[in-house]
Design a protein around this motif. Structure first.
Motif, short mmCIF file in Angstrom:
data_model
loop_
_atom_site.label_atom_id
_atom_site.label_comp_id
_atom_site.label_asym_id
_atom_site.label_seq_id
_atom_site.Cartn_x
_atom_site.Cartn_y
_atom_site.Cartn_z
N UNK A 37 65.95 -11.88 48.00
CA UNK A 37 64.63 -11.33 47.68
C UNK A 37 64.78 -10.07 46.85
N UNK A 38 64.00 -9.97 45.79
CA UNK A 38 63.96 -8.75 45.00
C UNK A 38 63.39 -7.64 45.88
N UNK A 39 64.11 -6.54 46.03
CA UNK A 39 63.76 -5.52 47.02
C UNK A 39 62.38 -4.93 46.78
N UNK A 40 62.07 -4.57 45.54
CA UNK A 40 60.78 -3.92 45.26
C UNK A 40 59.61 -4.84 45.58
N UNK A 41 59.73 -6.12 45.23
CA UNK A 41 58.64 -7.06 45.48
C UNK A 41 58.51 -7.38 46.97
N UNK A 42 59.64 -7.46 47.66
CA UNK A 42 59.59 -7.72 49.10
C UNK A 42 58.94 -6.54 49.82
N UNK A 43 59.26 -5.32 49.39
CA UNK A 43 58.66 -4.14 50.01
C UNK A 43 57.15 -4.10 49.76
N UNK A 44 56.75 -4.42 48.53
CA UNK A 44 55.32 -4.44 48.20
C UNK A 44 54.58 -5.50 49.01
N UNK A 45 55.21 -6.67 49.16
CA UNK A 45 54.60 -7.75 49.93
C UNK A 45 54.46 -7.37 51.40
N UNK A 46 55.46 -6.67 51.93
CA UNK A 46 55.40 -6.23 53.32
C UNK A 46 54.32 -5.18 53.52
N UNK A 47 54.24 -4.24 52.59
CA UNK A 47 53.22 -3.18 52.69
C UNK A 47 51.82 -3.74 52.54
N UNK A 48 51.68 -4.79 51.71
CA UNK A 48 50.36 -5.37 51.48
C UNK A 48 49.97 -6.42 52.50
N UNK A 49 50.88 -6.74 53.42
CA UNK A 49 50.58 -7.70 54.47
C UNK A 49 50.88 -9.14 54.11
N UNK A 50 51.38 -9.39 52.88
CA UNK A 50 51.69 -10.76 52.48
C UNK A 50 52.99 -11.25 53.12
N UNK A 51 53.88 -10.33 53.43
CA UNK A 51 55.14 -10.67 54.09
C UNK A 51 55.13 -10.02 55.47
N UNK A 52 55.01 -10.86 56.50
CA UNK A 52 54.85 -10.34 57.85
C UNK A 52 56.03 -10.62 58.76
N UNK A 53 57.03 -11.33 58.24
CA UNK A 53 58.16 -11.70 59.09
C UNK A 53 59.45 -11.07 58.60
#
Length: 421
Positions: A223-239
């Motif tokens: 996973x690209x770190x910046x995009x994974x972090x953004x997805x986690x902060x935005x609630x799109x990545x919850x796991x």
């Protein structure tokens, strides 16, 4: 700081000509090394001509697969290669073999040593410091990897940019030799490299991988770190990322390949995504050379990943440069600049320059979310029709419309990607 494969290789080349000491942070050479599983062979043969007979090669890659995943639908492209140019292995095994060859040639490896600082005196690197110990050297070759703490302290590298880094997580699933060949459709000794895109990364720039080892499968995601972090902060990545690896392992299409296998290992590492964008401010200085991952030398085109062979090639060029400097008794910046000249005229740099636009593709979520869905839906419309089948163009147009992508936009994106990959 000659860590991992690069340090082992340089010790091999230089041992018979000039004294060399390599430091390793872990217990034994390669203990801190981790990667997916595939190595391109020819650059390694340039250093070790007997590589094919002596190295810990698990399988020669004879098949390449690429799959697009959308839910339970999977569309796979497979190529049966005319010749094998790469092999699979465990990186710690390969590095230990390299280190052993270097020690046979007279080099010295000291493990469980953490280098805290590169020492500079009167504008020249003169050695390294570990705790209260000082090791003096005419040249320090920095092979510290992605986390360039030593170069940061010297002001030669910026702190890590999450846009140029990826997190890789993998499992080793033990199956047995025959099971690997039977389940993946391989002949004895053959290997498979399999890359995945789509739902495996939850639409985040990145993907999945499967490499067949001698008696196991190396399975993981990136996973690209910046995009994974953004997805986690935005609630799109919850796991947790480990759950994403589990999702791949339990996917209805893939689980049959390793069903009843045993998870023998689990690991993670940071990898370079930025290509030339991760190259430090200087590749050489008075008494210093930078090689391997620390020099930003890794290429990920989405269908091939080249890092080990780039690192080995850079180590070879660094060793040749140091030997020249040793013969002249001059380790100045002017003499060591020959390393950068060698590097920039090599296949390593040419490949990085040729594919430098890959960063634009890798940062566009359309390729990781919409495109796999478009491909899967197109194939479904062609092969899942009960009565009337659409033409291929109709199927493509319908899939594009369902994913909200105009035909011209999709064509433009694909043409741009084809020119940069």
């Amino acid at each position: 700081q000659c860590a991992g494969m690069v340090g082992s290789e340089m010790r091999q080349i230089m041992a018979n000509s000039t004294p060399m000491l390599g430091t390793e942070r872990g217990r034994g050479a390669g203990s801190k090394s981790l990667f997916g599983g595939k190595v391109y062979a020819q650059p390694l043969r340039d250093v070790w001509p007997d590589l094919d007979r002596k190295a810990p090669i698990h399988r020669w890659v004879t098949r390449e697969r690429f799959s697009f995943i959308a839910g339970e639908r999977v569309v796979t492209i497979e190529a049966k290669l005319g010749r094998s140019v790469a092999f699979t292995t465990y990186l710690p095994e390969l590095v230990r073999w390299m280190a052993g060859r270097a020690e046979e040639a007279g080099a010295l490896l000291v493990d469980e040593v953490v280098v805290d600082n590169i020492l500079v005196k009167d504008g020249k690197v003169v050695g390294v410091k570990s705790g209260g110990d000082v090791l003096e050297a005419n040249v320090v070759i920095d092979a510290e990897g992605v986390n360039r703490l030593l170069l940061e302290k010297l002001g030669l590298a910026d702190p890590p940019d999450p846009r140029r880094l990826a997190l890789g997580v993998k499992e080793i699933i033990r199956l047995g030799d025959r099971a690997v060949e039977e389940r993946f459709g391989l002949e004895k000794g053959e290997g498979l490299a399999w890359l995945l895109a789509g739902d495996v990364s939850k639409g985040i720039p990145g993907g999945g991988f499967i490499y067949t080892m001698k008696d196991a499968a190396s399975v993981g995601i990136v996973l690209r770190v910046s995009d994974a972090a953004s997805a986690a902060e935005g609630g799109a990545l919850k796991e947790h990322v480990s759950r994403m690896v589990e999702w791949l392992r339990l996917h209805p299409y893939f689980k049959r390949y390793w069903e009843e296998g045993d998870i023998a290992e689990y690991g993670a590492r940071l990898a370079i995504e930025g290509g030339l964008g991760y190259v430090p401010k200087r590749l050489y200085w008075n008494g210093l050379l930078v090689v391997g991952d620390a020099a930003g030398l890794l290429l990920n085109t989405g269908y091939t990943i080249r890092g080990v062979d780039f690192a080995v090639a850079s180590g070879k060029m660094a060793a040749e440069t140091v030997l020249e400097a040793h013969a002249r008794g001059n380790y100045s910046e002017a003499v060591l600049s020959a390393y950068e000249t060698r590097l920039k005229s090599s296949f390593v740099w040419k490949e990085l320059v040729k594919h430098r636009g890959i960063e634009d593709v890798m940062s566009d979520t359309w390729f990781f979310k919409a495109l796999p869905a478009i491909i899967a839906k197109t194939v479904a419309k062609l092969f899942e029709a009960d009565y009337e089948e659409p033409t291929m163009l109709e199927a493509i147009k319908e899939a594009l419309e369902e994913e909200g992508t105009p035909l011209l936009l999709a064509a433009a994106k694909l043409l741009k990607a084809a020119s940069q990959l």
